[in-house]
Every structure is written in structure tokens, then in C-alpha cells.
Design a protein around this motif. Structure first.
Motif, mmCIF file in Angstrom:
data_model
loop_
_atom_site.group_PDB
_atom_site.id
_atom_site.type_symbol
_atom_site.label_atom_id
_atom_site.label_comp_id
_atom_site.label_asym_id
_atom_site.label_seq_id
_atom_site.Cartn_x
_atom_site.Cartn_y
_atom_site.Cartn_z
ATOM 1 N N ASP A 79 36.616 33.537 37.210
ATOM 2 C CA ASP A 79 36.041 34.167 38.402
ATOM 3 C C ASP A 79 37.121 34.449 39.427
ATOM 4 O OD1 ASP A 79 33.282 34.216 37.631
ATOM 5 O OD2 ASP A 79 33.365 32.037 37.735
ATOM 6 N N CYS A 80 38.229 33.738 39.316
ATOM 7 C CA CYS A 80 39.349 33.984 40.217
ATOM 8 C C CYS A 80 40.599 33.303 39.680
ATOM 9 C CB CYS A 80 39.011 33.441 41.614
ATOM 10 S SG CYS A 80 40.182 33.928 42.876
ATOM 11 N N ALA B 232 41.374 40.147 36.505
ATOM 12 C CA ALA B 232 40.538 39.103 37.121
ATOM 13 C C ALA B 232 40.803 39.091 38.629
ATOM 14 C CB ALA B 232 40.872 37.738 36.528
ATOM 15 N N PRO B 233 39.797 38.760 39.444
ATOM 16 C CA PRO B 233 40.011 38.614 40.890
ATOM 17 C C PRO B 233 41.172 37.664 41.168
ATOM 18 C CG PRO B 233 37.679 38.603 40.419
ATOM 19 C CD PRO B 233 38.380 38.555 39.084
ATOM 20 N N TYR B 234 41.957 38.008 42.186
ATOM 21 C CA TYR B 234 43.222 37.304 42.423
ATOM 22 C C TYR B 234 43.369 36.912 43.888
ATOM 23 C CZ TYR B 234 48.296 36.764 42.963
ATOM 24 O OH TYR B 234 49.529 36.288 43.260
ATOM 25 N N LEU B 235 43.706 35.654 44.141
ATOM 26 C CA LEU B 235 44.045 35.197 45.497
ATOM 27 C C LEU B 235 45.460 34.642 45.461
ATOM 28 C CD1 LEU B 235 40.737 33.321 46.466
ATOM 29 C CD2 LEU B 235 41.525 35.499 47.424
ATOM 30 N N SER C 69 40.581 38.052 31.582
ATOM 31 C CA SER C 69 39.788 38.698 32.645
ATOM 32 C C SER C 69 38.581 37.865 33.056
ATOM 33 C CB SER C 69 39.298 40.060 32.155
ATOM 34 O OG SER C 69 38.427 39.890 31.049
ATOM 35 N N GLU C 70 38.325 36.782 32.354
ATOM 36 C CA GLU C 70 37.061 36.072 32.573
ATOM 37 C C GLU C 70 37.022 35.021 33.687
ATOM 38 O OE1 GLU C 70 34.358 36.442 28.625
ATOM 39 O OE2 GLU C 70 35.989 34.990 28.465
ATOM 40 N N PHE D 174 30.966 28.789 44.014
ATOM 41 C CA PHE D 174 31.645 30.078 43.907
ATOM 42 C C PHE D 174 31.493 30.740 42.537
ATOM 43 C CE2 PHE D 174 35.693 32.158 42.626
ATOM 44 C CZ PHE D 174 35.672 33.235 43.494
ATOM 45 N N GLY D 175 31.488 29.949 41.471
ATOM 46 C CA GLY D 175 31.442 30.555 40.142
ATOM 47 C C GLY D 175 31.559 29.516 39.051
#
Lengths: 336, 336
Positions: free
Chosen positions: B78-79, B101-104, B75-76, B128-129
């Protein structure tokens, strides 16, 4: 850009929306929003002989109109970020193959417009270039063939089933100042609450919208009333109500500022039954045909645009898998 | 980042490759590279009951190993930026749906690993991160079913046809300094030279690789000998030779520093016929199993990784369309 939480980054250079275009099909042109689109097709074939080529032609025309409004040649954007619902994203690939511009393909299902704007705005914010164009769309007939049944079968719709929008949108993001701006981006995580009914996408996607919007408000410290209007992509009536209820449990009241593009797109175009839109082209065409023009006219100043996508396929559904979904939210504002 | 040409940006903050992992199928484990992968499956089912779920399980394990090496929880990051060859990218969606976790999602066909690294590295370069993970893969059995024929038919391969690799790769990009670094990115445009033979992807994709590599050398002012090694994704023997010839006409001699991951992956694993790999997992697994470890060991210092993707679908081919292709090139270097 500045990260303010797990999902959200606020953009410091705030790329502007320098141009936008929306091209839609016949039915989409018949509703209350009908007159706001740049082009409405007479027959959904867009002068081509297959539905897939029609979809590409629609996307191609939409991109061309957007470039023209931005006073750019099709080859001039520093990058085109695009995707669609068709297998291997052939809608956008064939639409854009002769543009001669750098291309990044994305797949976010119906969240594609928000994903494209998110990536494009963040790239520009980081110094990537001058102009990036986000493009997406969908076509009723290609989606029916691919996801459901050939049109010739004349299948009946279940009460919660939505109608894939024949429509497309293109947004030109630019480093140069202008209004409105993309001021923040919340990237969603995949949500899967176990729903398997592909005729009830609103219910499958609402939890993803809930997670992303909740994160957006929490991480930005904004309340829903910070925005003049909040739009979701294509939750339809069922998903709209689920999202509203879920957020209300968290003390986040959306109220009358909340609209769903899937509810808006066919408003006024229905026959005897109320239908709701879905597909990449649904929120893309409403964004580019209605929301952004309203912002440029000054009638909306702060908008949260949250597009949801259902990430299943006919294969995963046939294998009895659930429907994972994702939602990305974009903060678009007139003030600098 | 700093744009040096239409296709190329050089990264100023140079995100590092902090971890990588490769998981492959049985056949891919039998070649000369076999011992370099983190995990080789015994039966390509990865303990699941359908091929699609096997593909997801492979991707999930690959991502987990990469996170563990990077000392991050799933989960860590950033994407996560990911995609695959399956319709609607269900390979990655179902693999990553529980990561939190954020997903693209992206679709670049076999260029996906380069596209994911490109977007991730540019996002990190722009602030971004801290960590972004690029993930992709492919599975022989799901690709055969989707793109060609069910395995049970026992179809014969044409001489130029390639073999979709059962394999996956995950690359963790990090803002924190370390070696190697992503120093530059060249984003390709779509190339379509009219080739329609889906059994000759190498020929269809070589022009895309040519355009991107030519642009990369021109825009960076570098000669091929700037790099210790140049890798293309999955051109196979046919595409390898076409690319070499096309670049030579422009005065760009790749020489012995040029390798194709599709040629490498099954080297030593063949029966009586020489076969070449393709698919998102081909160059992803060779990058994460062989190239990046060679860089970390110091045996390679400057690498150009250029992955190509063919952007057609069975539907577009049945409609007699040609095969558009794209190629993105990533410059990876040990020196700061």
C-alpha cells in the motif's frame, strides 16, 4: 481511516487545520499575494550571514508563528514532520533542532508540504496524538548554489526554467475539531516519463500530478467540480497546461477552478519577464498565506491541494538520468 | 495506538513483520554475519557503471527479494517508505521508480530504517492498509564521494571515523497477524551537544540515543531487562561506550544485552585495524539479516531497535555548525 483505492484513504476522524503560518522573501512579498504572508523578509538573509542559515532562520520563524497561533509552545506538538530541498535537509534540521519536540524528517522535494500533511493527518486520524506540525520551505539562493550555479555567475534562465521560491509554510494539524479539515489523502507513485531537462521541471512533474489526480477522482468517485478550487504545487505555466490537457483526455475537466501555486506566487511581482515559482516553499507559502485563510474566511469550502516534487539530484542529472517525480494530493474541506 | 508519553506510542493492532531482506557489499559479506544476508555482491558495483546506480540497484534487489518473500508484487504494498544518504535521496528514488506503488520519501540519515518502520507501523495500526514496506540502504563509495573525499585520493581514516556500510534492508510490515510484531514506537527529538567532528559520529549521535532510550524506558515503565536484546544503529565503539555510561548515570544498565550494529557488521571482516560501520544500510542490513531472523527462530523474543542519524551536511560542517542527531526506537516482540 478508510482505504478507498490504491492511492487514497479517506480520514474518518478528520484532523483539523488549527493554525498555519507563511514566511517569505523580499521578491515573494512584491506580488499580488504579498500582503497575505505573516512575515516578509527585507533582504532574504533573515539577519543571518549564510544563505543556508537564512533558510533555517526563515523556517524557524515560520514554525514559531504557527505554534503561537495554535497557542502551543514549540516543544508541545506531538511531532514535527519536516523537510526541505537542501542536501541532508539541513534547512529544517537546523531550524528545528532546539524545539525539543519529536521529529520525523521527510524528503519529497517540492511535494514536501503535501507529504507532511498526509503523514501527519493519517497519524492523527489513527490516534497518534493531539497536534502534529508539518513544516517546509526553500530559499532561492541556497537552491541556486546547490542545484545550478553560484549567484555570482549571473546565469541566464531558459524560457521554461522556474525560480526557487524563498518561502516557507507551517501547518498545525489537530485532533480537536475546527475548520478546515483534512478529509482525504492520495499518495502518489513515482512517475518517470524520461524527461531529462532540469530547466523544464513542469513537464517532468506534470505526469506525476496527472497520475495522482486521476487516481484521486477515480477512487473517491468525485468529479473535479466537487472542489471549489484545485491547486498544484509548482508546475508553472508549462506543467499547468500539460496537466490540464492530460486530464482532459480522460474526461476530467479542471476548468477555471484549477490554479498552480508556481504561477500564482510571483503574479504581479515580475519585471519585464513572467517568472514562475518552484521549490518546497512555493506551494507551502501559498497554502498557508492564501489558500487556508480563504478557507477559514469561507470563500473556499472544498480544496484539493496537490503538490508535486522532482526527485532527481545534480549527480543523477550529470549521469544522464531522467527526472522521476511524485505528487501527493490532500483533500481539505470546511464541512464536517 | 495509545500514546504513553511525549515520545512513545504503543500499537494496539501490532502490525507484523511479514518479510525482510538484506543485500550487502563484498566487505560486509566477509564478517561473522556474512552468511546471514540474502545477497552479497562480488564487487560492490551490482553490475552497474556508477556507484550511485550501484546503490540503487542494491536497494532495488533488496526490495524485490523482500516482496518475493512476502508473496507480493512490487506494486502491491500500500506504500513504500524509503530514504537514503544521497543528496535528494536518489538511491531510493531511482531504485523504486518503476515499482508502481505509492511512495513516501523520508530523510533520517542513519536512523532511516527505524523512522520508516515507525511511520509504517503507525499507519498500519491506524487502519491505513494491508502492507507497507520500509526500505533503506547506503553505499561506501557514494558516501565517500559525497561526504568526504573521492576514493582515488586514498584518504586515511582517523581513529574514531566509521566506515559507511554498503548494504540495504527492506522490512515488510503487514496488518495480518504473524511474528514478530511492532509493538511500540518512540520518536526522538533532535539532540545537539555541540560536537563538530564529523569523524566522530558516535559521540555526536550517542546523546540522541540516550534521550530516546531514556524516554522509552520512562514512558513505557519498562526496564532494560524487559528486552532480550537492545540494538543501536551505528554508534561504533566510541558511541556505544558513551551511551552505556550516560544511561548508567540514570540507573539504566544495559549490560550484555546491548549491541551496536556498527560494531557487529564488520566483526571478523577486519584487516589489521578494527573498523566500525555506519550509514543507513548498517543497522538496516543487520536488522534484516540477523536480528529479525533470530526473532523468527525464537532465539530473541523482545528486541528494542534504536537507530541513530546525524543530521548535518558537508555544507553545514564547512560553515562550522555542530552535528544535530536524532534517534528513533522500535519495540519488536514475538508475543502477541
Amino acid at each position: 481511516m478508510k482505504r478507498v483505492g490504491k492511492h487514497t484513504v479517506m480520514l474518518e476522524n478528520r484532523p483539523s487545520v488549527s493554525a498555519y503560518a507563511a514566511v517569505v522573501g523580499k521578491k515573494e512579498g512584491e506580488g499580488k499575494l504579498g500582503s497575505c504572508f505573516d512575515l516578509v523578509s527585507e533582504d532574504d538573509y533573515f539577519s543571518k550571514t549564510t544563505w543556508e542559515q537564512a533558510e533555517s532562520e526563515m523556517l524557524s520563524r515560520c514554525f514559531s508563528i504557527c505554534c503561537k497561533k495554535a497557542e502551543l509552545l514549540p516543544s508541545e506538538p506531538d511531532c514535527i514532520i519536516a523537510g526541505d530541498l537542501l542536501n541532508q535537509c539541513i534547512g529544517t534540521t537546523f531550524a528545528l533542532k532546539d524545539t525539543n519536540a519529536p521529529y520525523l524528517g521527510i524528503y519529497g522535494a517540492c511535494s514536501t508540504m503535501a507529504e507532511g500533511i498526509a503523514i501527519g493527518a493519517m497519524l492523527l486520524d489513527g490516534g497518534f496524538g493531539e497536534n502534529v506540525c508539518a513544516v517546509t520551505g526553500s530559499h532561492f539562493a541556497t537552491a541556486e548554489r546547490q542545484y545550478r550555479f553560484p549567484l555570482e555567475y549571473g546565469s541566464c534562465r531558459t524560457p521554461t526554467a522556474q525560480n526557487t521560491v524563498t518561502g516557507s509554510g507551517a501547518v498545525m494539524l489537530s485532533r480537536e475539531k475546527g475548520c478546515p479539515h483534512v478529509t482525504g489523502v492520495s499518495i502518489g507513485k513515482i512517475a518517470d516519463t524520461g524527461i531529462k531537462d532540469t530547466c523544464n521541471m513542469g513537464a517532468a512533474m506534470a505526469p506525476a500530478a496527472f497520475m495522482t489526480l486521476k487516481a484521486h477522482f477515480l477512487e473517491t468517485g468525485r468529479e473535479p467540480d466537487y472542489y471549489d478550487a484545485i491547486f498544484t504545487g509548482d508546475l508553472g505555466a508549462v506543467g499547468h497546461d500539460i496537466l490540464e490537457a492530460l486530464l482532459e483526455e480522460e474526461g476530467l475537466k479542471l476548468g477555471t477552478r484549477y490554479h498552480d501555486c508556481g504561477v500564482m506566487i510571483y503574479d504581479g511581482a515580475e519585471g519585464k519577464d513572467r517568472i514562475f515559482g518552484s521549490g518546497c516553499g512555493c506551494c507551502a507559502s501559498v497554502l498557508c498565506g492564501h489558500i487556508l485563510p480563504e478557507m477559514r474566511a469561507g470563500r473556499l469550502k472544498r480544496v484539493l491541494f496537490a503538490a508535486t516534487g522532482a526527485l532527481m539530484s545534480p549527480t543523477s542529472s550529470m549521469q544522464k538520468q531522467s527526472i522521476p517525480a511524485v505528487c501527493h494530493a490532500i483533500s481539505i474541506e470546511n464541512e464536517v
